[in-house]
Design a protein around this motif. Structure first.
Motif, short mmCIF file in Angstrom:
data_model
loop_
_atom_site.label_atom_id
_atom_site.label_comp_id
_atom_site.label_asym_id
_atom_site.label_seq_id
_atom_site.Cartn_x
_atom_site.Cartn_y
_atom_site.Cartn_z
N VAL A 1 -52.78 0.82 -24.26
CA VAL A 1 -51.54 1.08 -23.52
C VAL A 1 -51.37 2.59 -23.35
O VAL A 1 -51.90 3.38 -24.13
CB VAL A 1 -50.31 0.48 -24.22
CG1 VAL A 1 -50.43 -1.05 -24.29
CG2 VAL A 1 -50.13 1.04 -25.63
N TRP B 1 -43.69 -3.46 -20.68
CA TRP B 1 -44.18 -4.81 -20.86
C TRP B 1 -43.04 -5.65 -21.46
O TRP B 1 -42.02 -5.10 -21.89
CB TRP B 1 -45.39 -4.83 -21.79
CG TRP B 1 -46.61 -4.19 -21.22
CD1 TRP B 1 -46.83 -2.86 -21.01
CD2 TRP B 1 -47.80 -4.86 -20.76
NE1 TRP B 1 -48.08 -2.65 -20.45
CE2 TRP B 1 -48.69 -3.86 -20.30
CE3 TRP B 1 -48.19 -6.20 -20.71
CZ2 TRP B 1 -49.95 -4.17 -19.78
CZ3 TRP B 1 -49.45 -6.49 -20.21
CH2 TRP B 1 -50.31 -5.49 -19.75
N THR C 1 -43.58 -0.60 -13.61
CA THR C 1 -44.08 0.77 -13.53
C THR C 1 -42.87 1.71 -13.55
O THR C 1 -41.73 1.27 -13.39
CB THR C 1 -44.84 0.97 -12.21
OG1 THR C 1 -43.98 0.59 -11.12
CG2 THR C 1 -46.10 0.11 -12.17
N ASP D 1 -44.35 5.23 -19.24
CA ASP D 1 -45.54 5.02 -18.41
C ASP D 1 -45.65 3.57 -17.96
O ASP D 1 -46.05 3.29 -16.83
CB ASP D 1 -46.80 5.41 -19.18
CG ASP D 1 -46.84 6.89 -19.51
OD1 ASP D 1 -46.59 7.71 -18.61
OD2 ASP D 1 -47.12 7.23 -20.68
N GLU D 2 -45.35 2.65 -18.85
CA GLU D 2 -45.38 1.22 -18.53
C GLU D 2 -44.30 0.51 -19.33
O GLU D 2 -43.98 0.91 -20.45
CB GLU D 2 -46.74 0.59 -18.88
CG GLU D 2 -47.89 1.02 -18.00
CD GLU D 2 -49.20 0.34 -18.37
OE1 GLU D 2 -50.18 0.50 -17.62
OE2 GLU D 2 -49.27 -0.34 -19.43
N VAL E 1 -41.51 -8.64 -11.44
CA VAL E 1 -41.92 -7.28 -11.06
C VAL E 1 -41.54 -7.01 -9.62
O VAL E 1 -42.14 -7.57 -8.70
CB VAL E 1 -43.44 -7.09 -11.26
CG1 VAL E 1 -43.82 -5.64 -10.97
CG2 VAL E 1 -43.87 -7.50 -12.66
N THR F 1 -44.94 3.75 -23.90
CA THR F 1 -44.81 2.36 -23.45
C THR F 1 -43.58 1.74 -24.10
O THR F 1 -43.28 2.03 -25.25
CB THR F 1 -46.06 1.55 -23.83
OG1 THR F 1 -47.22 2.17 -23.26
CG2 THR F 1 -45.97 0.12 -23.35
N PHE G 1 -46.71 -8.06 -18.02
CA PHE G 1 -46.37 -6.75 -17.48
C PHE G 1 -45.04 -6.84 -16.76
O PHE G 1 -44.78 -7.77 -16.00
CB PHE G 1 -47.46 -6.28 -16.52
CG PHE G 1 -47.23 -4.87 -16.03
CD1 PHE G 1 -47.56 -3.79 -16.82
CD2 PHE G 1 -46.69 -4.63 -14.78
CE1 PHE G 1 -47.35 -2.49 -16.39
CE2 PHE G 1 -46.47 -3.34 -14.34
CZ PHE G 1 -46.80 -2.27 -15.13
N LYS G 2 -44.18 -5.83 -16.97
CA LYS G 2 -42.85 -5.86 -16.38
C LYS G 2 -42.62 -4.80 -15.31
O LYS G 2 -42.14 -5.10 -14.22
CB LYS G 2 -41.79 -5.70 -17.48
CG LYS G 2 -40.35 -5.59 -16.97
CD LYS G 2 -39.93 -6.82 -16.18
CE LYS G 2 -38.54 -6.65 -15.58
NZ LYS G 2 -38.13 -7.82 -14.77
#
Length: 288
Positions: free
Chosen positions: A245, A81, A120, A78-79, A182, A249, A117-118
């Motif tokens: 989060v 980091w 999506t 989902d994400e 990003v 993740t 944040f890295k």
């Protein structure tokens, strides 16, 4: 165990590997097609991922051990980091590129780590898919990192990550960090997820990276996650502190393999990252 995703007739399947044996878990449970599916079942059952998998193995078909270069993305993340300045050489490299070098030393020695944040899901690629370098950047590098896989904030596994970065953009001004980090194809993950039991101590893993261009080896170095000044648990603690989060993740833990100043990735290069007891992540490079 280590968990891979393969694609057969256009359909993804989750394969569990234990030693030299591999099992098609999707054959036992068609709804389980990725590692996060298995992690969700384990959470509901209050069991570990490996405990759930061992029950499925009894019903699963034996299959060949997956080829890591042919594996698909092992999870639906989902994400993503990332943590920065967690190794001394990374702190030194970012001091060298920056017009404000003292700030990186401050972070390296501070109680609070750098967490940013890295990516999506649309910006993440899997094994043998091309990672990207920005067309408006003049100095681009891969950053090989141990990735912590989280389910609802709890550590359920580890993977290999490549935090591709523009050192020229970040070096212009630290406030440009999001643009340096990003962008399209800025991150790769894979080739599998290894559970904590398979990895053992995540702070004692050998890590190597090679970079090849037109059949020539341009870079080959190794290190150990033992050089990291933060623990995985500490980094996860700061990521999840006052921050909810998503269910699945990945947190990348920083790099200590930094090509010499003057080296930059080019389209057509190939980057191979190997982490002991986890796997080898291989990606070509393209310009985005």
């Amino acid at each position: 165990m280590r968990y891979y995703c393969t694609v057969e007739d256009g359909k993804r399947r989750l394969v569990a590997r234990e030693g030299d044996d591999a099992y098609d878990l999707t054959a036992a449970r068609p709804s389980v097609t990725a590692f996060d599916d298995l992690a969700h079942v384990a959470d509901v059952a209050s069991e570990t991922v490996d405990e759930v998998a061992h029950r499925l193995v009894a019903e699963a078909a034996s299959v060949p051990v997956p080829d890591e270069t042919d594996a698909a993305m092992p999870l639906d993340v989902d994400e993503v980091w990332a943590a920065g300045v967690t190794y001394e050489i990374s702190e030194q490299a970012r001091e060298a590129e920056s017009g404000m070098p003292e700030m990186y030393l401050d972070v390296y020695e501070a109680d609070r780590p750098e967490i940013f944040f890295k990516a999506t899901p649309s910006r993440v690629v899997g094994p043998d898919e091309a990672v990207g370098v920005r067309g408006d950047s003049k100095w681009d590098v891969p950053e090989p990192e141990l990735g912590i896989v989280l389910h609802d904030g709890d550590i359920v596994g580890y993977t290999v990550g490549n935090d591709v970065s523009s050192r020229s953009i970040e070096g212009e001004n630290p406030l440009y960090l999001p643009q340096a980090k990003v962008y399209d194809r800025a991150c790769s993950l894979g080739p599998c997820v290894a559970t904590p039991d398979a990895v053992g101590d995540p702070h004692d893993l050998e890590m190597t990276m090679t970079i090849d261009r037109d059949g020539e080896r341009l870079y080959e170095e190794g290190t150990s996650t033992g050089e990291m000044v933060r623990t995985c648990e500490e980094l996860v603690s700061y990521l999840t502190r006052h921050n909810t989060v998503p269910e699945t993740t990945v947190l990348l833990t920083g790099t200590s393999l930094v090509p010499e100043e003057g080296f930059t990735l080019e389209a057509g290069d190939r980057v191979d990252i190997d982490i002991e007891r986890v796997g080898r992540l291989s990606n070509p490079v393209t310009t985005v």
